[in-house]
Motif scaffolding. Structure first.
Motif, mmCIF file in Angstrom:
data_model
loop_
_atom_site.group_PDB
_atom_site.id
_atom_site.type_symbol
_atom_site.label_atom_id
_atom_site.label_comp_id
_atom_site.label_asym_id
_atom_site.label_seq_id
_atom_site.Cartn_x
_atom_site.Cartn_y
_atom_site.Cartn_z
ATOM 1 N N PRO A 250 3.039 -3.448 0.142
ATOM 2 C CA PRO A 250 4.211 -3.860 -0.624
ATOM 3 C C PRO A 250 5.565 -3.634 0.062
ATOM 4 C CG PRO A 250 3.394 -1.735 -1.414
ATOM 5 C CD PRO A 250 2.494 -2.144 -0.277
ATOM 6 N N PHE A 251 5.673 -2.806 1.129
ATOM 7 C CA PHE A 251 7.045 -2.506 1.581
ATOM 8 C C PHE A 251 7.198 -2.364 3.096
ATOM 9 C CE2 PHE A 251 5.250 1.489 -0.335
ATOM 10 C CZ PHE A 251 4.850 2.056 0.869
ATOM 11 N N THR A 252 6.233 -2.849 3.879
ATOM 12 C CA THR A 252 6.318 -2.680 5.331
ATOM 13 C C THR A 252 6.621 -4.022 6.004
ATOM 14 O OG1 THR A 252 4.728 -0.892 5.178
ATOM 15 C CG2 THR A 252 5.084 -1.819 7.368
ATOM 16 N N VAL A 253 7.460 -3.981 7.020
ATOM 17 C CA VAL A 253 7.808 -5.195 7.759
ATOM 18 C C VAL A 253 7.676 -4.908 9.255
ATOM 19 C CG1 VAL A 253 9.623 -6.880 8.258
ATOM 20 C CG2 VAL A 253 9.386 -5.968 5.937
ATOM 21 N N ILE A 254 6.982 -5.786 9.951
ATOM 22 C CA ILE A 254 6.863 -5.674 11.403
ATOM 23 C C ILE A 254 7.789 -6.724 11.986
ATOM 24 C CG2 ILE A 254 5.260 -5.744 13.374
ATOM 25 C CD1 ILE A 254 4.377 -3.724 11.259
ATOM 26 N N ILE A 255 8.843 -6.282 12.651
ATOM 27 C CA ILE A 255 9.798 -7.247 13.192
ATOM 28 C C ILE A 255 9.565 -7.398 14.692
ATOM 29 C CG2 ILE A 255 11.461 -6.843 11.348
ATOM 30 C CD1 ILE A 255 13.114 -5.185 13.142
ATOM 31 N N PRO A 256 10.108 -8.450 15.307
ATOM 32 C CA PRO A 256 9.793 -8.685 16.714
ATOM 33 C C PRO A 256 10.279 -7.556 17.623
ATOM 34 C CG PRO A 256 10.704 -10.657 15.705
ATOM 35 C CD PRO A 256 10.894 -9.542 14.720
ATOM 36 N N SER A 257 9.490 -7.286 18.643
ATOM 37 C CA SER A 257 9.790 -6.236 19.626
ATOM 38 C C SER A 257 10.883 -6.723 20.576
ATOM 39 C CB SER A 257 8.548 -5.963 20.472
ATOM 40 O OG SER A 257 7.409 -5.883 19.664
ATOM 41 N N ASN A 258 11.451 -5.801 21.342
ATOM 42 C CA ASN A 258 12.222 -6.204 22.514
ATOM 43 C C ASN A 258 11.448 -5.746 23.755
ATOM 44 O OD1 ASN A 258 12.974 -3.453 23.073
ATOM 45 N ND2 ASN A 258 14.463 -3.629 21.414
ATOM 46 N N ASP A 259 12.042 -5.851 24.916
ATOM 47 C CA ASP A 259 11.275 -5.519 26.124
ATOM 48 C C ASP A 259 11.058 -4.019 26.304
ATOM 49 O OD1 ASP A 259 13.959 -5.020 26.624
ATOM 50 O OD2 ASP A 259 13.776 -5.456 28.764
ATOM 51 N N GLN A 260 11.697 -3.189 25.455
ATOM 52 C CA GLN A 260 11.586 -1.737 25.610
ATOM 53 C C GLN A 260 10.705 -1.073 24.543
ATOM 54 O OE1 GLN A 260 13.304 -0.099 28.180
ATOM 55 N NE2 GLN A 260 13.811 -2.152 28.873
ATOM 56 N N TYR A 261 10.733 -1.607 23.338
ATOM 57 C CA TYR A 261 9.998 -0.937 22.252
ATOM 58 C C TYR A 261 9.677 -1.912 21.121
ATOM 59 C CZ TYR A 261 15.003 -0.331 21.240
ATOM 60 O OH TYR A 261 16.360 -0.537 21.095
ATOM 61 N N ASN A 262 8.697 -1.506 20.295
ATOM 62 C CA ASN A 262 8.290 -2.284 19.123
ATOM 63 C C ASN A 262 9.035 -1.767 17.895
ATOM 64 O OD1 ASN A 262 6.108 -3.746 20.509
ATOM 65 N ND2 ASN A 262 5.223 -1.700 20.688
ATOM 66 N N LEU A 263 9.127 -2.605 16.870
ATOM 67 C CA LEU A 263 9.977 -2.270 15.727
ATOM 68 C C LEU A 263 9.276 -2.555 14.398
ATOM 69 C CD1 LEU A 263 13.151 -3.880 17.270
ATOM 70 C CD2 LEU A 263 12.931 -1.463 16.703
ATOM 71 N N SER A 264 9.303 -1.558 13.518
ATOM 72 C CA SER A 264 8.749 -1.734 12.176
ATOM 73 C C SER A 264 9.687 -1.071 11.163
ATOM 74 C CB SER A 264 7.384 -1.055 12.069
ATOM 75 O OG SER A 264 6.532 -1.488 13.093
ATOM 76 N N GLN A 265 9.640 -1.559 9.956
ATOM 77 C CA GLN A 265 10.476 -0.961 8.905
ATOM 78 C C GLN A 265 9.647 -0.709 7.650
ATOM 79 O OE1 GLN A 265 13.832 -3.640 8.366
ATOM 80 N NE2 GLN A 265 14.869 -2.796 10.156
ATOM 81 N N MET A 266 10.062 0.310 6.897
ATOM 82 C CA MET A 266 9.502 0.527 5.557
ATOM 83 C C MET A 266 10.667 0.696 4.597
ATOM 84 S SD MET A 266 6.108 2.879 6.030
ATOM 85 C CE MET A 266 6.884 4.262 6.825
ATOM 86 N N LEU A 267 10.592 0.019 3.464
ATOM 87 C CA LEU A 267 11.669 0.031 2.476
ATOM 88 C C LEU A 267 11.087 0.645 1.217
ATOM 89 C CD1 LEU A 267 13.616 -1.283 4.308
ATOM 90 C CD2 LEU A 267 11.635 -2.762 4.322
ATOM 91 N N VAL A 268 11.278 1.939 1.086
ATOM 92 C CA VAL A 268 10.516 2.703 0.098
ATOM 93 C C VAL A 268 11.368 2.986 -1.132
ATOM 94 C CG1 VAL A 268 9.183 4.802 -0.260
ATOM 95 C CG2 VAL A 268 9.265 3.758 2.015
ATOM 96 N N PRO A 269 10.928 2.532 -2.312
ATOM 97 C CA PRO A 269 11.751 2.736 -3.507
ATOM 98 C C PRO A 269 11.824 4.204 -3.916
ATOM 99 C CG PRO A 269 10.035 1.087 -3.899
ATOM 100 C CD PRO A 269 9.706 1.780 -2.614
ATOM 101 N N VAL A 270 13.042 4.715 -3.981
ATOM 102 C CA VAL A 270 13.296 6.047 -4.519
ATOM 103 C C VAL A 270 13.212 5.946 -6.053
ATOM 104 C CG1 VAL A 270 15.125 7.767 -4.801
ATOM 105 C CG2 VAL A 270 14.704 6.744 -2.552
ATOM 106 N N ASP A 271 13.882 4.961 -6.581
ATOM 107 C CA ASP A 271 13.799 4.604 -7.996
ATOM 108 C C ASP A 271 14.310 3.172 -8.116
ATOM 109 O OD1 ASP A 271 16.609 4.898 -7.872
ATOM 110 O OD2 ASP A 271 16.520 6.956 -8.625
ATOM 111 N N ASP A 272 14.669 2.727 -9.326
ATOM 112 C CA ASP A 272 15.080 1.330 -9.479
ATOM 113 C C ASP A 272 16.332 0.990 -8.667
ATOM 114 O OD1 ASP A 272 12.992 0.955 -11.189
ATOM 115 O OD2 ASP A 272 14.200 0.834 -13.029
#
Ligand code: FES
Ligand SMILES: [Fe+2]
Length: 443
Positions: A250-272
């Motif tokens: 439900p809250f993870t995104v894998i975004i494109p890498s660059n030539d140095q490192y890979n990139l991922s995000q998590m958007l975690v609900p604290v509350d509403d």
């Protein structure tokens, strides 16, 4: 979207279907470094509107308990963390990482009360730089599906953490919105004569100046993947510059890498109305990637400088206009706001605590946003009907093998075939080909 659909998408507290959906997945409670020390300070964590305390005991085990003591509801965050347990300051009851009462100093000797009482303990897993908790049915704990960056050694995982004062869904919509990077982040991602995304001199160079990417979406069992297809500055008649992004519900995104490192995000609900934004830069090789210090510096997310310790609340806020520098803008900086995450936060938080999606106007570049909204509010509807959560049924792909892609794709080639794991290819074949693109429907 109607207000009812918007509520289904956004609200996570109490019995809200989206919160119930998320409780069928493991949820990151904090970075492991926040509770690195045995017998160190316990950490207050709020997730899906529930308050808990996370601590590491004398033997290095991590526990996550309901914040409030089961005796008379004082906070355990102030407790003493010693000799394999957390001791409540009020009357001295002491709990181990599993919530067992190991001492009840206010009760007479011989009392059996401690056998009958337990603090609520959430199942915990420590993996890939995070402490994950299970907030769902304790009799039905799902297998942990380790994230993409679990394939990297620990010291090659660099994490930016930042509090967002708004609902999780509008932050997630920023993570799956390729087109905004060509405007909002244009000063950080300038066009250059490079083959693909190239991290140099505090910027990510890009081989395209195209601000209106064509978006194509392919739904998958884990969520969807989409491609942002841009005209490259070189050989635009022969090739496209393609960036694919994966949404793993439900809250993870894998975004494109660059030539140095890979990139991922998590958007975690604290509350509403609050979200914890995590941005992970990682590399599977020992000698590659970016250090935690350099990553936080680049993002303008240094602890104690850009974000407060413990709360991760920002120094740049809506109230102070994110310290926007109009002189810098005149001198050529597009936003005048320092750091990619703060630029994003200015956009997300300015929409209000929960964006009113009945008032926005989606264009063709918003196809992935449209897919996210429809896919997730329907997934919440399904949970409300008692059906299992998205991403938990059928063959669940190993998240560690899911990859994004960025680079040149010769015209006539299919972007869907780039950086796809054998497991996903097999599943797609089994599905008879997942249906590409969002349905033509009005939300
Ligand atoms: S409230 Fe915690 S021991 Fe009494
Ligand atoms: Fe962004």
């Amino acid at each position: 979207m109607t207000p009812e659909q918007n509520d289904l998408l956004c609200r996570v507290e109490d019995d809200a279907p989206m919160g119930r959906l998320m409780r069928q997945h493991w949820i990151p409670a904090c970075m492991a470094e926040e509770v690195a020390e045995s017998d160190g300070a316990p950490l207050r964590v709020r997730l899906l509107g529930e308050n808990m305390v996370v601590f590491r005991d004398s033997e290095g085990r991590v526990g996550a308990l309901d914040e409030l003591c089961p005796h008379r509801r004082a906070s355990l965050v102030f407790g003493r963390n010693e000799e394999c347990g957390l001791r409540c300051l009020y009357h001295g009851w002491k709990f181990d990482v599993n919530g067992n009462v190991v001492d009840m100093s206010s009760e007479p000797e011989g009392s059996h009360m401690s056998n009958k009482i337990k603090a609520r303990a959430y199942p915990v897993i420590e993996s890939a730089g995070f402490v994950w908790v299970w907030m769902g049915d304790p009799d039905n704990v799902a297998e942990f599906n380790a994230p993409q960056w679990s394939s990297a050694p620990d010291h090659k995982i660099a994490i930016v953490k930042m509090h967002g004062a708004c609902n999780w869904a509008q932050i997630l919509e920023g993570s799956i919105d390729s087109s905004h990077s060509s405007s909002l982040h244009s000063s950080n991602m300038p066009t250059a004569d490079v083959e693909g995304s190239t991290a140099r001199d505090g910027a990510w160079l890009r081989p395209s100046a195209d601000k209106s990417p064509k978006i194509e979406v392919e739904k998958t069992t884990f969520g969807f993947r989409y491609a942002a297809i841009r005209k490259p500055i070189k050989d635009a008649d022969k090739q496209d510059y393609v960036r694919t992004t994966l949404f793993i519900a439900p809250f993870t995104v894998i975004i494109p890498s660059n030539d140095q490192y890979n990139l991922s995000q998590m958007l975690v609900p604290v509350d509403d109305e609050n979200t914890m934004f995590y941005w992970v830069a990682w590399h599977p090789d020992e000698d590659k990637g970016i250090s935690t210090d350099d990553w936080r510096k680049f993002c303008g997310a240094e602890i104690g400088k850009d974000v407060e310790p413990v709360t991760f609340k920002k120094v740049r806020t809506y109230e102070n206009n994110y310290l926007q520098d109009r002189e810098a803008m005149k001198a050529g900086d597009f936003t005048g706001i320092y750091g990619i995450p703060a630029q994003d936060m200015a956009m997300w938080e300015s929409m209000g605590a929960i964006a009113d999606r009945s008032e926005d106007n989606l264009g063709t570049s918003d196809k992935a946003i449209f897919t996210f909204r429809t896919q997730m509010y329907r997934a919440a509807q399904a949970v409300a009907k008692g059906e299992p959560a998205i991403g938990t049924t059928g063959v669940v792909l190993p998240h560690a093998k899911l990859m994004s892609y960025q680079g040149m794709v010769p015209k006539g080639n299919d972007w869907k075939e780039y950086n796809i794991s054998d497991e996903e290819r097999a599943q797609r074949a089994g599905n008879g080909g997942a249906k590409a693109d969002a349905a033509e429907e009005v939300v």
